[in-house]
Design a protein around this motif. Sequence first.
Motif, PDB file in Angstrom:
ATOM      1  N   ALA B 111     -20.668  64.478 -45.831  1.00 54.27           N
ATOM      2  CA  ALA B 111     -22.074  64.031 -45.827  1.00 54.27           C
ATOM      3  C   ALA B 111     -22.744  64.324 -47.174  1.00 54.27           C
ATOM      4  O   ALA B 111     -23.457  63.481 -47.737  1.00 54.27           O
ATOM      5  CB  ALA B 111     -22.839  64.710 -44.700  1.00 54.27           C
ATOM      6  N   ASN B 132     -26.622  51.240 -44.474  1.00 57.03           N
ATOM      7  CA  ASN B 132     -25.769  52.314 -43.960  1.00 57.03           C
ATOM      8  C   ASN B 132     -26.541  53.633 -43.916  1.00 57.03           C
ATOM      9  O   ASN B 132     -26.483  54.371 -42.921  1.00 57.03           O
ATOM     10  CB  ASN B 132     -24.533  52.452 -44.865  1.00 57.03           C
ATOM     11  N   HIS B 133     -27.269  53.920 -44.992  1.00 59.89           N
ATOM     12  CA  HIS B 133     -28.044  55.165 -45.073  1.00 59.89           C
ATOM     13  C   HIS B 133     -29.100  55.202 -43.972  1.00 59.89           C
ATOM     14  O   HIS B 133     -29.254  56.211 -43.268  1.00 59.89           O
ATOM     15  CB  HIS B 133     -28.698  55.263 -46.460  1.00 59.89           C
ATOM     16  N   ASN B 136     -27.851  55.810 -40.557  1.00 59.17           N
ATOM     17  CA  ASN B 136     -27.500  57.219 -40.328  1.00 59.17           C
ATOM     18  C   ASN B 136     -28.722  58.072 -40.052  1.00 59.17           C
ATOM     19  O   ASN B 136     -28.724  58.905 -39.150  1.00 59.17           O
ATOM     20  CB  ASN B 136     -26.755  57.796 -41.547  1.00 59.17           C
TER      21      ASN B 136
END
Lengths: 223, 255
Positions: B111, B132-133, B136
């Motif tokens: 991470a 993607n960030h 998350n």
Amino acid sequence: MRNNIWYYISVSFVFQYLLCGILLIYFYYTRSPRKELYNEFKVIKPFVWLMFIGELYEVIFSVILFVKTAYWTTLYSLLEFLAFNYMFYKLLKKHKTLYNTFNIVFLTFYITSLFFWNIDNHNIVEGYYGAIETVFIIIWAILWFKDLFKKDEVVSLWRMPAFYYVLGTVIYLCGGVIPVLFTGHLFKATGLWTKYWLVFLILGTFMRIMMIIGLLKATVKKP
Amino acid sequence: MGQGEEVVSLFYIGTAIMLFLAFGLMFIVVTYQRHFFRMKRKEAENMLRVSLESEKNERARIAADLHDGVSGDLSAIKNYLSVLAKKESVNQTIFDEIKEGVDAALQNTRAVSHNLMPPLLETEGLVPALKNHLNNVGPKAQIEFEVITNGVDQLPPLVAYQLFRVLQELTTNMIKYGNVSKSEINLLLEKDSLKIEISDNGVPFNFKENLAKPNASGLKNITSRLHAIGGTIVQNEEKPKGNQFTITIKNINHA
């Protein structure tokens, strides 16, 4: 001489100067100095008082009461030099030796000249005072510019009160040095000097306006 | 020419010369100062660009070291533990706990490495890395992020990197201080100009006012990064609820 149009034009400039003197004192005492420009606010104090008292004297004694100006203009030359010399020394905050040297040289010349002073040649003597003052102030101006470019922080000249003080003083003295040196000769050669003195008066107005702008830049309205 | 006329001529010529010299001196000083100012500004811009480039390279290096070095070592430890756990004489519970610890350390390392330099940013560009960030962080922060793109494909790598960091900072602020439940990021590429609109339904905050505060390092970071790629950020102050910012980058291919 008082029937000459140039005389009345000169008198109008005296009232103009009085207005500038009043404005300077008014702004100086009714506005607050900016924290970061407190020094620029302080250095102009002797000049502000000189302008106010000087112009008040000229209006009352020279214009209204017709007292001979010779004594006053001679004294004024000394006071003006002392005010400018002090202003530059305090602006730069260094060169104490230079400051003292200039004071000593000017005072020595001034006191010596008083032994040769008379009411007929006072213009010529004041011309020499003006010439010495111009040289000293140009030296101060060059030192100020040198100091300016050494600083890390870059501030626009148009935002600096000190720039207006320097600009006004340099233009006034450089442009005025020839009129003050030539006044006596012009009077002898043409019988007229007030017409040519207009150049000096215009430069005087320019200098006062620059000082007012500089003072406004160094201050803010009181809350 | 009479003596009087001579004296008058000398007077005017002398005065003109002295005034010319005085104004000339002041003109030279003003011009030189402007030139000096321009040089200093250029120097500062170059230093900023170099500093941001160094920061990016350093992040990439540390991310690679973490991924190849620390992650690799932790994976090796995990494998040894698996081998040891098969021996009957070993306490299974303790080994399970150790394995869990190593797994957690491995995940955290990955991470951190991805956070330092998202691999998708280098391989696929800004939009996939951003999506993607946000996928998350969104669920954990209970924020619904929506990314809309119009004609935004590949951007120059430096621009993509700096924009990613700027959007990461803005979304982090939303999570930390914004009390946001929904946010939309709209990217629009028109000719050579990129416009990004970021809006949320959180607590209103004044960008300019907060930027002036001494502890506004995050916001100053945003403006520095945008300045380095020729971008600007403007807040829509007329929005009644939440916040809306518009980032504009002109001449994006030359940024």
